[in-house]
Design a protein around this motif. Structure first.
Motif, PDB file in Angstrom:
ATOM      1  N   ALA A 105       0.838  -1.209   0.000  1.00  0.00           N
ATOM      2  CA  ALA A 105       0.000   0.000   0.000  1.00  0.00           C
ATOM      3  C   ALA A 105       0.870   1.255   0.000  1.00  0.00           C
ATOM      4  N   ILE A 106       1.977   1.216   0.715  1.00  0.00           N
ATOM      5  CA  ILE A 106       2.886   2.364   0.736  1.00  0.00           C
ATOM      6  C   ILE A 106       3.418   2.644  -0.669  1.00  0.00           C
ATOM      7  N   ILE A 107       3.794   1.584  -1.344  1.00  0.00           N
ATOM      8  CA  ILE A 107       4.296   1.765  -2.713  1.00  0.00           C
ATOM      9  C   ILE A 107       3.202   2.337  -3.608  1.00  0.00           C
ATOM     10  N   GLN A 108       2.043   1.722  -3.544  1.00  0.00           N
ATOM     11  CA  GLN A 108       0.956   2.122  -4.443  1.00  0.00           C
ATOM     12  C   GLN A 108       0.420   3.515  -4.141  1.00  0.00           C
ATOM     13  N   GLU A 109       0.283   3.815  -2.862  1.00  0.00           N
ATOM     14  CA  GLU A 109      -0.429   5.039  -2.504  1.00  0.00           C
ATOM     15  C   GLU A 109       0.471   6.218  -2.161  1.00  0.00           C
ATOM     16  N   LEU A 110       1.731   5.967  -1.839  1.00  0.00           N
ATOM     17  CA  LEU A 110       2.621   7.087  -1.539  1.00  0.00           C
ATOM     18  C   LEU A 110       3.748   7.222  -2.559  1.00  0.00           C
ATOM     19  N   ILE A 111       4.465   6.132  -2.777  1.00  0.00           N
ATOM     20  CA  ILE A 111       5.626   6.212  -3.678  1.00  0.00           C
ATOM     21  C   ILE A 111       5.177   6.451  -5.108  1.00  0.00           C
ATOM     22  N   LYS A 112       4.174   5.703  -5.548  1.00  0.00           N
ATOM     23  CA  LYS A 112       3.736   5.791  -6.938  1.00  0.00           C
ATOM     24  C   LYS A 112       3.311   7.203  -7.356  1.00  0.00           C
ATOM     25  N   PRO A 113       2.476   7.875  -6.583  1.00  0.00           N
ATOM     26  CA  PRO A 113       2.077   9.233  -6.982  1.00  0.00           C
ATOM     27  C   PRO A 113       3.271  10.183  -7.119  1.00  0.00           C
ATOM     28  N   ASN A 114       4.195  10.087  -6.170  1.00  0.00           N
ATOM     29  CA  ASN A 114       5.391  10.927  -6.247  1.00  0.00           C
ATOM     30  C   ASN A 114       6.212  10.585  -7.480  1.00  0.00           C
ATOM     31  N   PHE A 115       6.305   9.305  -7.725  1.00  0.00           N
ATOM     32  CA  PHE A 115       7.012   8.821  -8.904  1.00  0.00           C
ATOM     33  C   PHE A 115       6.368   9.370 -10.184  1.00  0.00           C
ATOM     34  N   GLU A 116       5.060   9.299 -10.260  1.00  0.00           N
ATOM     35  CA  GLU A 116       4.346   9.809 -11.438  1.00  0.00           C
ATOM     36  C   GLU A 116       4.649  11.291 -11.640  1.00  0.00           C
ATOM     37  N   HIS A 117       4.659  12.014 -10.556  1.00  0.00           N
ATOM     38  CA  HIS A 117       4.856  13.458 -10.637  1.00  0.00           C
ATOM     39  C   HIS A 117       6.256  13.849 -11.108  1.00  0.00           C
ATOM     40  N   TYR A 118       7.251  13.171 -10.562  1.00  0.00           N
ATOM     41  CA  TYR A 118       8.630  13.571 -10.867  1.00  0.00           C
ATOM     42  C   TYR A 118       9.271  12.827 -12.034  1.00  0.00           C
ATOM     43  N   PHE A 119       8.765  11.644 -12.331  1.00  0.00           N
ATOM     44  CA  PHE A 119       9.451  10.828 -13.328  1.00  0.00           C
ATOM     45  C   PHE A 119       8.631  10.563 -14.590  1.00  0.00           C
ATOM     46  N   ILE A 120       7.338  10.723 -14.484  1.00  0.00           N
ATOM     47  CA  ILE A 120       6.502  10.446 -15.662  1.00  0.00           C
ATOM     48  C   ILE A 120       5.969  11.737 -16.288  1.00  0.00           C
ATOM     49  N   LYS A 121       5.316  12.533 -15.479  1.00  0.00           N
ATOM     50  CA  LYS A 121       4.697  13.750 -15.992  1.00  0.00           C
ATOM     51  C   LYS A 121       5.642  14.610 -16.848  1.00  0.00           C
ATOM     52  N   PRO A 122       6.852  14.887 -16.365  1.00  0.00           N
ATOM     53  CA  PRO A 122       7.759  15.731 -17.154  1.00  0.00           C
ATOM     54  C   PRO A 122       8.032  15.185 -18.545  1.00  0.00           C
ATOM     55  N   LEU A 123       8.024  13.868 -18.657  1.00  0.00           N
ATOM     56  CA  LEU A 123       8.376  13.238 -19.934  1.00  0.00           C
ATOM     57  C   LEU A 123       7.319  13.450 -21.003  1.00  0.00           C
ATOM     58  N   LEU A 124       6.128  13.807 -20.576  1.00  0.00           N
ATOM     59  CA  LEU A 124       5.032  13.928 -21.535  1.00  0.00           C
ATOM     60  C   LEU A 124       4.912  15.338 -22.104  1.00  0.00           C
ATOM     61  N   GLN A 125       5.762  16.243 -21.641  1.00  0.00           N
ATOM     62  CA  GLN A 125       5.724  17.620 -22.149  1.00  0.00           C
ATOM     63  C   GLN A 125       6.097  17.690 -23.626  1.00  0.00           C
ATOM     64  N   GLU A 126       5.684  18.782 -24.237  1.00  0.00           N
ATOM     65  CA  GLU A 126       6.035  18.998 -25.641  1.00  0.00           C
ATOM     66  C   GLU A 126       7.265  19.895 -25.753  1.00  0.00           C
ATOM     67  N   LYS A 127       8.401  19.368 -25.364  1.00  0.00           N
ATOM     68  CA  LYS A 127       9.655  20.108 -25.485  1.00  0.00           C
ATOM     69  C   LYS A 127      10.695  19.177 -26.071  1.00  0.00           C
ATOM     70  N   ASP A 128      11.892  19.696 -26.283  1.00  0.00           N
ATOM     71  CA  ASP A 128      12.871  18.770 -26.855  1.00  0.00           C
ATOM     72  C   ASP A 128      13.396  17.845 -25.754  1.00  0.00           C
ATOM     73  N   PRO A 129      13.532  16.559 -26.072  1.00  0.00           N
ATOM     74  CA  PRO A 129      13.859  15.512 -25.111  1.00  0.00           C
ATOM     75  C   PRO A 129      15.074  15.817 -24.237  1.00  0.00           C
ATOM     76  N   SER A 130      16.135  16.360 -24.811  1.00  0.00           N
ATOM     77  CA  SER A 130      17.326  16.522 -23.970  1.00  0.00           C
ATOM     78  C   SER A 130      17.063  17.542 -22.861  1.00  0.00           C
ATOM     79  N   THR A 131      16.287  18.569 -23.163  1.00  0.00           N
ATOM     80  CA  THR A 131      15.895  19.514 -22.109  1.00  0.00           C
ATOM     81  C   THR A 131      15.019  18.829 -21.071  1.00  0.00           C
ATOM     82  N   ILE A 132      14.023  18.119 -21.568  1.00  0.00           N
ATOM     83  CA  ILE A 132      13.115  17.399 -20.675  1.00  0.00           C
ATOM     84  C   ILE A 132      13.875  16.453 -19.762  1.00  0.00           C
ATOM     85  N   LEU A 133      14.760  15.661 -20.352  1.00  0.00           N
ATOM     86  CA  LEU A 133      15.462  14.628 -19.584  1.00  0.00           C
ATOM     87  C   LEU A 133      16.376  15.237 -18.541  1.00  0.00           C
ATOM     88  N   TYR A 134      17.061  16.305 -18.939  1.00  0.00           N
ATOM     89  CA  TYR A 134      17.927  16.953 -17.952  1.00  0.00           C
ATOM     90  C   TYR A 134      17.097  17.514 -16.809  1.00  0.00           C
TER      91      TYR A 134
END
Lengths: 196, 196
Positions: A56-85
């Motif tokens: 439950a800790i993974i699903q309900e606490l770690i996962k949301p934070n993970f989505e915010h910092y590691f997934i959301k940024p990747l979906l932006q419409e910018k050039d990948p190297s900027t996004i990745l950095y």
DNA sequence: TAAAAAAAATACCAATTGGTATGTAATATG
DNA sequence: CATATTACATACCAATTGGTATTTTTTTTA
């Protein structure tokens, strides 16, 4: 928010703190009860057992934070190297959820649980896989927009980026200083330029 | 070799196996006794307590392997990028001591013990520091021989290389396949070319 | 407001943990 | 060969572990 829900969330949050700082196995249920001031009856009313709470800790606490910092940024419409950095930079230096001396919660749990607990590994694997997929998608879009070289292997690059992140988290934990994060980011930037 | 020494070494080797595959905390002394067929009296004759045995495993088993695969290659008189690639390649694919599904023993122990056991962390930190130093020396020699660009920061590069290694070990453990090792090596090669 | 269901409190337990105390066999030493 | 030391064997123990059974309180619902 109902009182029962608060109890449940308190357990998850405080248990996360303990596990993140001390490890899963060294955190006993009694430790959690002492910190939360919740009784055993309440604990086992909300969770079937310790592992269910861990998941439950993974699903309900770690996962949301993970989505915010590691997934959301990747979906932006910018050039990948900027996004990745940016993603790496923010994940390492802007995420107040994570502390350098304790490393990455997901990575910690992977290392600790992988050999003997398949439930944990399964959930953690899903996170890792999602990250990898989104990295690849981000790179692929870059290729299509001529912002990234056509001849790169997106899977290889994704794997290389992921391992760098996990590794630097581990190193940071060992030396307990964000200095290594900054050094890492400089070389990461150089590496990203290779992809252009 | 004296009989007593054999007993001691047996304990270290079998305990290493258990700890490497299951983790330090989930390996009980009784587990070790069952596997080695050594009695508790014998165990505590050779080791003051469990932690002392753990440290001995690092010093007497992990360290020599580490020296062989991670230090010795760096001291060769060849060009750094060849040396570094070779080191990484052999460490990941030629070291029968290490298994992909169990990750890197030193890294595993760091993650598991760092938060609550300073003795372990100290010894492991020494290994990491030595590796870093030797990586830097290797690069520095390359700079002096005009094989490596003068403008690189050797510490940064060393840190980047170390984190990549630890990370890919962790990823290998998660997905349980050497495929990621091979992908990683390809990108590592590309990164190394940056240094020339 | 009474009954039912949810939430929490309390007391208990068997198994496992790392570790000790003490006894005995093997080996070295004089 | 006697003695001392080394090496190991056996039995035991207190503390901690995750978990359960039962009772009590609180909240919801009819």
């Amino acid at each position: 928010m109902k009182k029962a829900e608060i109890t449940r969330l308190t357990i998850l949050e405080q248990a996360f703190d303990l596990i993140y700082t001390k490890g899963y196995q060294t955190t006993s249920i009694d430790d959690i009860l002492a910190k939360t001031k919740v009784t055993k009856g309440a604990f086992y009313y909300h969770f079937k057992n310790k592992d269910e709470m861990g998941i439950a800790i993974i699903q309900e606490l770690i996962k949301p934070n993970f989505e915010h910092y590691f997934i959301k940024p990747l979906l932006q419409e910018k050039d990948p190297s900027t996004i990745l950095y940016q993603m790496m930079h923010d994940a390492l230096l802007k995420n107040e959820f994570l502390k350098v001396e304790y490393g990455c919660p997901a990575s910690n749990l992977t290392t600790e649980m992988a050999p003997w607990n398949t439930n944990f590994t399964k959930v953690l694997n899903e996170l890792a896989l999602k990250w990898k997929m989104c990295l690849e998608i981000c790179l692929q879009k870059g290729i299509e927009q001529n912002l990234i070289r056509k001849d790169i292997d997106t899977e290889q690059v994704a794997i290389f980026i992921m391992s760098g992140y996990w590794g630097i988290r581990n190193l940071g934990k060992l030396v307990n200083s964000t200095k290594v994060y900054k050094d890492y980011l400089k070389q990461f930037e150089a590496y990203l330029n290779l992809l252009k």
